[in-house]
Design an enzyme around this catalytic site. Structure first.
Site, PDB file in Angstrom:
ATOM      1  N   HIS A  16     -69.709  88.013 -45.602  1.00  0.00           N
ATOM      2  CA  HIS A  16     -69.738  86.783 -44.638  1.00  0.00           C
ATOM      3  C   HIS A  16     -69.971  85.413 -45.437  1.00  0.00           C
ATOM      4  O   HIS A  16     -71.025  85.156 -45.274  1.00  0.00           O
ATOM      5  CB  HIS A  16     -70.268  86.953 -43.491  1.00  0.00           C
ATOM      6  CG  HIS A  16     -69.938  86.015 -42.376  1.00  0.00           C
ATOM      7  ND1 HIS A  16     -69.684  86.399 -41.019  1.00  0.00           N
ATOM      8  CD2 HIS A  16     -69.946  84.637 -42.394  1.00  0.00           C
ATOM      9  CE1 HIS A  16     -69.447  85.276 -40.404  1.00  0.00           C
ATOM     10  NE2 HIS A  16     -69.616  84.135 -41.075  1.00  0.00           N
ATOM     11  N   HIS A  18     -68.188  81.363 -46.391  1.00  0.00           N
ATOM     12  CA  HIS A  18     -67.057  80.568 -46.136  1.00  0.00           C
ATOM     13  C   HIS A  18     -66.709  79.708 -47.364  1.00  0.00           C
ATOM     14  O   HIS A  18     -67.708  79.219 -47.829  1.00  0.00           O
ATOM     15  CB  HIS A  18     -67.427  79.655 -44.965  1.00  0.00           C
ATOM     16  CG  HIS A  18     -67.524  80.171 -43.508  1.00  0.00           C
ATOM     17  ND1 HIS A  18     -66.373  80.134 -42.538  1.00  0.00           N
ATOM     18  CD2 HIS A  18     -68.385  80.914 -42.797  1.00  0.00           C
ATOM     19  CE1 HIS A  18     -66.902  80.702 -41.611  1.00  0.00           C
ATOM     20  NE2 HIS A  18     -67.975  81.440 -41.654  1.00  0.00           N
ATOM     21  N   ASP A  20     -65.164  77.188 -47.692  1.00  0.00           N
ATOM     22  CA  ASP A  20     -65.280  75.558 -47.557  1.00  0.00           C
ATOM     23  C   ASP A  20     -67.018  75.299 -46.989  1.00  0.00           C
ATOM     24  O   ASP A  20     -67.251  74.097 -46.595  1.00  0.00           O
ATOM     25  CB  ASP A  20     -64.508  75.090 -46.375  1.00  0.00           C
ATOM     26  CG  ASP A  20     -64.408  75.848 -45.118  1.00  0.00           C
ATOM     27  OD1 ASP A  20     -64.652  76.988 -45.134  1.00  0.00           O
ATOM     28  OD2 ASP A  20     -64.066  75.228 -44.049  1.00  0.00           O
ATOM     29  N   GLY A 177     -65.306  78.927 -35.565  1.00  0.00           N
ATOM     30  CA  GLY A 177     -65.423  77.858 -34.883  1.00  0.00           C
ATOM     31  C   GLY A 177     -66.146  77.740 -33.699  1.00  0.00           C
ATOM     32  O   GLY A 177     -66.912  78.902 -33.355  1.00  0.00           O
ATOM     33  N   HIS A 204     -66.113  86.259 -35.458  1.00  0.00           N
ATOM     34  CA  HIS A 204     -67.257  85.494 -35.102  1.00  0.00           C
ATOM     35  C   HIS A 204     -67.713  85.675 -33.593  1.00  0.00           C
ATOM     36  O   HIS A 204     -67.025  85.099 -32.901  1.00  0.00           O
ATOM     37  CB  HIS A 204     -67.318  83.975 -35.237  1.00  0.00           C
ATOM     38  CG  HIS A 204     -67.354  83.700 -36.809  1.00  0.00           C
ATOM     39  ND1 HIS A 204     -66.386  83.690 -37.648  1.00  0.00           N
ATOM     40  CD2 HIS A 204     -68.418  83.148 -37.509  1.00  0.00           C
ATOM     41  CE1 HIS A 204     -66.645  83.269 -38.905  1.00  0.00           C
ATOM     42  NE2 HIS A 204     -67.976  82.804 -38.857  1.00  0.00           N
ATOM     43  N   GLU A 207     -72.907  84.790 -31.473  1.00  0.00           N
ATOM     44  CA  GLU A 207     -73.527  83.758 -32.384  1.00  0.00           C
ATOM     45  C   GLU A 207     -73.931  82.428 -31.403  1.00  0.00           C
ATOM     46  O   GLU A 207     -75.263  82.350 -30.995  1.00  0.00           O
ATOM     47  CB  GLU A 207     -72.913  83.036 -33.551  1.00  0.00           C
ATOM     48  CG  GLU A 207     -73.637  81.946 -34.517  1.00  0.00           C
ATOM     49  CD  GLU A 207     -72.510  81.346 -35.374  1.00  0.00           C
ATOM     50  OE1 GLU A 207     -71.327  81.130 -34.936  1.00  0.00           O
ATOM     51  OE2 GLU A 207     -73.003  80.776 -36.217  1.00  0.00           O
ATOM     52  N   ASP A 295     -73.170  82.990 -45.000  1.00  0.00           N
ATOM     53  CA  ASP A 295     -72.507  82.209 -44.190  1.00  0.00           C
ATOM     54  C   ASP A 295     -71.974  80.837 -44.912  1.00  0.00           C
ATOM     55  O   ASP A 295     -70.958  80.909 -45.133  1.00  0.00           O
ATOM     56  CB  ASP A 295     -73.357  81.829 -43.059  1.00  0.00           C
ATOM     57  CG  ASP A 295     -72.408  81.506 -41.616  1.00  0.00           C
ATOM     58  OD1 ASP A 295     -71.032  81.797 -41.793  1.00  0.00           O
ATOM     59  OD2 ASP A 295     -72.832  80.838 -40.651  1.00  0.00           O
TER      60      ASP A 295
HETATM   61  O1  LIG Z   1     -71.379  80.193 -38.559  1.00  0.00           O
HETATM   62  C1  LIG Z   1     -70.142  79.886 -38.109  1.00  0.00           C
HETATM   63  N1  LIG Z   1     -69.664  80.061 -37.003  1.00  0.00           N
HETATM   64  C2  LIG Z   1     -68.572  79.382 -36.432  1.00  0.00           C
HETATM   65  N2  LIG Z   1     -67.627  79.018 -37.357  1.00  0.00           N
HETATM   66  C3  LIG Z   1     -68.190  78.685 -38.474  1.00  0.00           C
HETATM   67  C4  LIG Z   1     -69.385  79.245 -39.023  1.00  0.00           C
HETATM   68  N3  LIG Z   1     -69.441  78.672 -40.488  1.00  0.00           N
HETATM   69  C5  LIG Z   1     -68.243  78.133 -40.710  1.00  0.00           C
HETATM   70  N4  LIG Z   1     -67.331  77.766 -39.577  1.00  0.00           N
HETATM   71  C6  LIG Z   1     -66.191  77.354 -39.594  1.00  0.00           C
HETATM   72  O2  LIG Z   1     -65.402  78.182 -40.241  1.00  0.00           O
HETATM   73  C7  LIG Z   1     -64.369  77.608 -40.847  1.00  0.00           C
HETATM   74  C8  LIG Z   1     -63.385  77.978 -41.958  1.00  0.00           C
HETATM   75  O3  LIG Z   1     -64.254  78.545 -43.013  1.00  0.00           O
HETATM   76  C9  LIG Z   1     -64.901  76.013 -41.235  1.00  0.00           C
HETATM   77  O4  LIG Z   1     -64.355  75.246 -41.515  1.00  0.00           O
HETATM   78  C10 LIG Z   1     -65.900  75.904 -40.064  1.00  0.00           C
HETATM   79  O5  LIG Z   1     -65.439  75.357 -39.093  1.00  0.00           O
HETATM   80 ZN   LIG Z   2     -69.356  82.257 -40.514  1.00  0.00          ZN
END
Ligand SMILES: O=c1[nH]cnc2c1ncn2[C@@H]1O[C@H](CO)[C@@H](O)[C@H]1O
Ligand SMILES: [Zn+2]
Length: 363
Positions: A16, A18, A20, A177, A204, A207, A295
Site C-alpha cells: 500500500h 500511493h 502520487d 479518497g 480503503h 480509516e 501509504d
Molecule cells: O490514506 C488514504 N486514504 C484515502 N485516500 C488516499 C489516501 N492516500 C492517498 N489517497 C488518495 O488516493 C489517490 C490516488 O493515489 C490520491 O490522489 C489521494 O487522493
Molecule cells: Zn492509502
C-alpha cells in the site's frame, strides 16, 4: 528494538503505497517548473517540510488536499514514467523487494492523456526502474494497482482499465479518497465487474469511517484486502485479559483478510492518536493477517525502514516480528502464487536468516 541498519537491510514487501504520494521533492520542483505549476515553495527541502506539516492536521480531507500539487505535475507520459521509475529506485534502495504501487488514472487526464496511455507510461517507468535496480544489485518486483476515486463516478471505467491491462503489471483495483459519505457500495458495479473477471480488489476502508465501511467492503464488494482497516478494532472488546471478537472481526481473522496498515499515515489523519496507540499491536497478537505499509512516503516523510523502526520503538518488536509482518505481506500480494513462493524461499527467508545469524553472533 531492531537497529535501523538491520531494518534497512531486511527484505521488505510493500502493498500500500500511493504513486502520487511518494514523489521526490526535487522532482516535483523540476516538473512544476516545466509546466508552470505554482508550488507553496520551490525549494525542495522546504517543499518536503510543507507536505509533512500540511498533512498533520488530523483530518483525512485536509491530508488529501496536498495531492493537488503532486497530481498536477503527473499529467504527461514523461512525468508519469519518471515518477514511476524513481519510486521503484527509491524503494529498492530502501530494501523493498516487492511493491504494488497505486494511483488513480482518472486524475491524470488534464493535459489530454487517455487512460490507457497513462497506464502504459507507468508500466514503462516500472520496467525501467526494475531494470536499473537489478543492475545496482537491489532487485525489486514492481506492479501497479489502479485506484478509482470514491467521490467520482469513473469506478466502472477504471475497473475495466485494470482488467484490460492485467497482463501488463496491473495487479488489482482499489478505491480511495474521502471515506465518510462515500461507502464502498457506491461502486458495486465496478467491484462486480472485477469479480466476474476473476480480478483482485483492495478497498480503503476503516480509516476515516468505521465498521459499516469495512463490512460493505468485505461482504458486499468482495475486497480481497483492506486498505488500513484499523477500525476493525471497534468490533473487538477487551476487558482485562478477556478478549471478545464480534462476528465481523472474527470473519476477517478467520478468512485471513489482509489488513494494509499504515502507522504514520494513520496518526496524521487522526485514525489513531499515536503510534503507541495503534491497534496493529493487538491485532497482530490476535493473529490477524497484519501488514505494514507507507501509504504516502512524501506526506508522511517516511520509508518502509522508518515505519518498522517506529513500530519497533513503540512495541519493542524484534527482527522475528518484522519477518512475520513481511511474510504476511508477500502472502497477501496480488501476484501469482508460484511467484510469491519463489520470493519467500529465494529472497525473504534467506535474507532474514542471514540477519538473524549476524545478530546471534554479535549477541
Ligand atoms: O490514506 C488514504 N486514504 C484515502 N485516500 C488516499 C489516501 N492516500 C492517498 N489517497 C488518495 O488516493 C489517490 C490516488 O493515489 C490520491 O490522489 C489521494 O487522493
Ligand atoms: Zn492509502
Amino acid at each position: 528494538m531492531v537497529a535501523r541498519d538491520v531494518l534497512h537491510r531486511a527484505p521488505k514487501v510493500l502493498l500500500h503505497d500511493h504513486l502520487d504520494g511518494g514523489l521526490r521533492p526535487q522532482t516535483i520542483v523540476d516538473l512544476a517548473g516545466v509546466i508552470g505549476h505554482e508550488l507553496p515553495t520551490s525549494d525542495a527541502d522546504g517543499l518536503a517540510r510543507w507536505f509533512a506539516e500540511s498533512c498533520n492536521s488530523g483530518s483525512l480531507e485536509l491530508y488529501l488536499e496536498t495531492f493537488r500539487h503532486t497530481v498536477a505535475v503527473m499529467q504527461t507520459p514523461d512525468a508519469l514514467r519518471r515518477v514511476a521509475r524513481e519510486m521503484v529506485l527509491d524503494l529498492a534502495a530502501d530494501g523493498v523487494v516487492y511493491v504494488e504501487s497505486r494511483w488513480a488514472p482518472e486524475q491524470h487526464l488534464t493535459a489530454g492523456l487517455e487512460l490507457d496511455q497513462a497506464v502504459a507510461a507507468v508500466r514503462d517507468g516500472l520496467a525501467e526502474g526494475m531494470a536499473e535496480a537489478r543492475v545496482k544489485g537491489t532487485p525489486i518486483v514492481a506492479r501497479q494497482i489502479l485506484t478509482a476515486m470514491r467521490h467520482a463516478s469513473s469506478a466502472r471505467e477504471i475497473a475495466e482499465l485494470a482488467i484490460r491491462h492485467r497482463d501488463e503489471r496491473v495487479a488489482g483495483f482499489d478505491i480511495a479518497g474521502a471515506e465518510a459519505g462515500y461507502p464502498p457500495t457506491r461502486h458495486l458495479d465496478a467491484f462486480d465487474y472485477i469479480k466476474r473477471n476473476n480480478g483482485y480488489i483492495t478497498i480503503h476502508a476503516g480509516e476515516a469511517f468505521g465498521l459499516p465501511s469495512i463490512w460493505e467492503a468485505v461482504q458486499l464488494c468482495g475486497a480481497n484486502r483492506l486498505g488500513h482497516g484499523v477500525r476493525v478494532i471497534d468490533d473487538i472488546t477487551i476487558s482485562g485479559d478477556q478478549v471478545q471478537l464480534g462476528r465481523l472481526a472474527s470473519y476477517i481473522r478467520n478468512v485471513r483478510v489482509p489488513l494494509e496498515m499504515c502507522p504514520s499515515s494513520n496518526v496524521q489523519t487522526g485514525a489513531v492518536a499515536s503510534i503507541a496507540d495503534h491497534p496493529i499491536r493487538i491485532l497482530a497478537q490476535l493473529g490477524f493477517r497484519v501488514t505494514v505499509n507507507t501509504d504516502n512516503r512524501l506526506m508522511s516523510n517516511t520509508t518502509m525502514t522508518r515505519e518498522f523502526e517506529r513500530l519497533s520503538d513503540a512495541f519493542d518488536y524484534q527482527l522475528s516480528d518484522i519477518r512475520w509482518l513481511t511474510l504476511n505481506a508477500i502472502k497477501s500480494a496480488f501476484s501469482p502464487h508460484p511467484d510469491r513462493l519463489a520470493l519467500i524461499e529465494n529472497v525473504i527467508k534467506p535474507g532474514y536468516q542471514t540477519l538473524l545469524e549476524e545478530l546471534d553472533q554479535s549477541a
